[in-house]
Design a protein around this motif. Structure first.
Motif, short mmCIF file in Angstrom:
data_model
loop_
_atom_site.label_atom_id
_atom_site.label_comp_id
_atom_site.label_asym_id
_atom_site.label_seq_id
_atom_site.Cartn_x
_atom_site.Cartn_y
_atom_site.Cartn_z
N PHE A 163 1.00 -0.96 -0.46
CA PHE A 163 0.18 -0.38 0.02
C PHE A 163 0.62 1.37 0.40
O PHE A 163 1.48 1.37 0.65
N HIS A 164 0.65 1.77 -0.67
CA HIS A 164 1.59 3.64 -1.02
C HIS A 164 0.45 4.26 -0.56
O HIS A 164 -0.40 4.69 -1.23
N CYS A 165 0.96 5.17 0.21
CA CYS A 165 0.10 6.58 0.91
C CYS A 165 0.66 7.32 0.00
O CYS A 165 2.26 8.06 0.01
N ALA A 166 -0.31 9.16 0.56
CA ALA A 166 0.36 10.13 0.22
C ALA A 166 1.12 10.66 1.12
O ALA A 166 1.53 11.56 0.77
N ASP A 167 0.58 10.66 2.30
CA ASP A 167 1.52 11.63 2.88
C ASP A 167 2.97 10.80 3.37
O ASP A 167 3.01 9.22 2.92
N ASP A 168 3.54 11.89 3.98
CA ASP A 168 4.94 11.33 4.18
C ASP A 168 5.53 11.87 5.76
O ASP A 168 5.19 12.47 5.89
N PHE A 169 6.74 10.79 6.36
CA PHE A 169 7.68 11.47 6.97
C PHE A 169 9.02 11.52 7.20
O PHE A 169 10.30 10.87 5.83
N ARG A 170 9.86 13.23 6.57
CA ARG A 170 10.97 13.18 6.23
C ARG A 170 11.43 13.06 4.41
O ARG A 170 12.26 13.11 4.30
N GLY A 171 9.86 13.39 3.93
CA GLY A 171 10.07 13.02 2.89
C GLY A 171 10.31 11.73 1.78
O GLY A 171 10.46 11.83 0.60
N THR A 172 10.05 10.54 2.62
CA THR A 172 9.64 9.18 2.51
C THR A 172 8.23 9.21 2.74
O THR A 172 7.52 9.26 3.57
N ASN A 173 7.24 8.57 1.72
CA ASN A 173 6.27 8.30 1.50
C ASN A 173 5.96 6.28 2.44
O ASN A 173 6.78 6.34 2.36
N TYR A 174 4.73 6.91 3.08
CA TYR A 174 4.11 5.85 4.41
C TYR A 174 4.16 4.52 3.10
O TYR A 174 3.41 4.95 2.28
N TYR A 175 3.87 3.88 3.92
CA TYR A 175 4.03 2.23 2.45
C TYR A 175 3.90 1.40 3.49
O TYR A 175 4.43 0.57 5.08
N GLU A 176 2.86 0.19 3.58
CA GLU A 176 2.77 -1.27 4.24
C GLU A 176 2.71 -2.40 3.78
O GLU A 176 2.29 -2.37 2.06
N SER A 177 2.81 -3.27 3.69
CA SER A 177 1.97 -4.31 3.15
C SER A 177 1.96 -5.15 3.67
O SER A 177 2.11 -5.55 5.13
N ILE A 178 0.79 -6.76 3.27
CA ILE A 178 0.59 -7.84 3.86
C ILE A 178 0.71 -9.25 2.96
O ILE A 178 0.81 -8.67 1.99
N ASP A 179 0.34 -9.94 4.22
CA ASP A 179 0.40 -10.88 2.40
C ASP A 179 -1.15 -11.81 2.14
O ASP A 179 -2.07 -10.97 2.41
N LEU A 180 -0.79 -12.34 0.72
CA LEU A 180 -2.19 -12.79 0.38
C LEU A 180 -3.56 -13.14 0.97
O LEU A 180 -4.04 -13.29 1.62
N VAL A 181 -2.99 -14.54 2.42
CA VAL A 181 -3.54 -14.69 3.67
C VAL A 181 -5.09 -13.00 4.06
O VAL A 181 -5.52 -13.41 4.30
N ASP A 182 -3.81 -12.31 4.52
CA ASP A 182 -4.93 -11.26 5.30
C ASP A 182 -5.47 -10.30 4.01
O ASP A 182 -6.29 -10.18 4.51
N ALA A 183 -4.64 -10.52 2.68
CA ALA A 183 -5.17 -9.88 2.17
C ALA A 183 -6.65 -9.60 1.39
O ALA A 183 -7.88 -9.27 1.36
N PHE A 184 -6.79 -11.61 1.69
CA PHE A 184 -8.45 -11.93 0.93
C PHE A 184 -8.87 -12.80 2.15
O PHE A 184 -9.83 -13.19 2.09
N HIS A 185 -8.47 -12.00 3.34
CA HIS A 185 -8.96 -12.34 4.90
C HIS A 185 -10.45 -11.27 4.84
O HIS A 185 -10.89 -10.29 4.39
N PRO A 186 -11.50 -11.69 4.15
CA PRO A 186 -13.10 -11.05 4.71
C PRO A 186 -12.94 -9.88 5.60
O PRO A 186 -13.99 -9.26 4.78
N GLN A 187 -12.02 -9.37 6.58
CA GLN A 187 -12.12 -8.36 7.74
C GLN A 187 -11.52 -7.88 6.96
O GLN A 187 -11.45 -6.99 7.05
N THR A 188 -10.60 -8.04 5.69
CA THR A 188 -10.01 -6.75 5.15
C THR A 188 -10.13 -6.00 4.45
O THR A 188 -10.81 -6.52 3.36
#
Ligand SMILES: Nc1nc2c(c(=O)[nH]1)N[C@H]1C(S)=C(S)[C@@H](COP(=O)(O)O)O[C@H]1N2
Ligand SMILES: [Mo]
Length: 255
Positions: A163-188
């Motif tokens: 996930f690539h985000c619009a905001d930054d900390f000191r010039g580095t945009n926030y980002y995060e990642s998950i695996d496919l089990v979490d990606a396809f989890h019904p509450q995600t």
């Protein structure tokens, strides 16, 4: 299933792994399976992650009643991206904004907010736990990430969702990642609504991730782009998230 079953100790107990086995230095005596040794030798958090994935445990996070919602749900981290592009989209209520979904997918596509809202939606009242020690119960409404990924068709090589985000900390945009089990989890879900209203800017408008079995810092706000990747190596410094790369935070922040 009881909570004890899903706890680390409960899982170990149900596998018949006693404390003595965990402390045995001669792991070659514990059996031939490298997977078993890998589990036993792992650090705490990794153990929990691998245990879950190996055992195929995929429980739902607890959901709450409307009466249990927190009267105040505080914001944390960045509350207003400062990029001119984001500010332009905010000024026009995200009418021209598109969520880009690309990477290891067969049909890369940009989704407008209207298109996302027209897809089947899910609402859930859950508890957000920040690693800094506060929690809040709120209601989130959005499109299941799995439905979005099905729409663009993942390549077989895809293993993580970034996930690539619009905001930054000191010039580095926030980002995060998950695996496919979490990606396809019904509450995600990718949420555009909060507490029966529009998602407020401070909480990540126009779109933020809810991955309910993990800690607060995984809940990426201001998501602009969803990228399917084979490896996290080329993302930031390779640990899969802004805080993972810049502090000691675990990539798998299971709660
Ligand atoms: N893009 C982005 N996402 C983010 C953050 C951030 O600073 N930027 N902070 C994280 C942290 S540490 C927490 S606890 C939650 C806070 O979400 P909230 O502001 O909706 O309470 O967002 C997470 N996602
Ligand atoms: Mo947090």
């Amino acid at each position: 299933m009881t909570e004890e079953f899903f706890s680390r100790r409960g899982i170990l107990k149900s596998l018949g792994v006693g404390a003595a086995a965990l402390l045995l230095p001669g792991c070659d005596r514990l059996g031939q399976s490298p997977t078993f040794q890998e589990i036993v030798l792992s650090t705490g958090e990794r153990l929990s992650y691998r245990m879950q994935r190996l055992l195929g445990i995929n429980p739902l996070a607890r959901e709450y009643e409307p009466s249990e919602m927190s009267p105040v749900f505080r914001t944390n981290g960045n509350t207003m991206p400062r990029s001119p592009e984001y500010l332009r989209h905010l000024a026009s209520s995200f009418a021209e904004w598109r969520l880009e979904v690309d990477g290891r997918v067969k049909q890369p596509k940009g989704f407008s907010l209207a298109e996302l809202k027209a897809m089947p939606a899910r609402s859930q009242i859950t508890r957000h736990d920040c690693v800094e020690g506060w929690s809040a119960i709120g209601k989130w409404t959005g499109v299941p990430l799995g439905a979005l990924l099905d729409a663009v068709e993942l390549e077989p090589s895809a293993r993580y969702i970034v996930f690539h985000c619009a905001d930054d900390f000191r010039g580095t945009n926030y980002y995060e990642s998950i695996d496919l089990v979490d990606a396809f989890h019904p509450q995600t879900i990718l949420a555009y609504g909060m507490n029966d209203g529009e998602l407020p800017v401070g909480h990540g408008a126009p779109l933020r991730l809810r991955v309910e079995r993990q800690l607060g810092y995984k809940q990426a706000k201001f998501v602009m782009r969803v990228e399917a990747v084979e490896s996290l190596e080329a993302i930031g410094r390779g640990k899969g998230g802004y805080w993972e790369d810049n502090t000691g935070y675990e990539w798998y922040a299971g709660i």
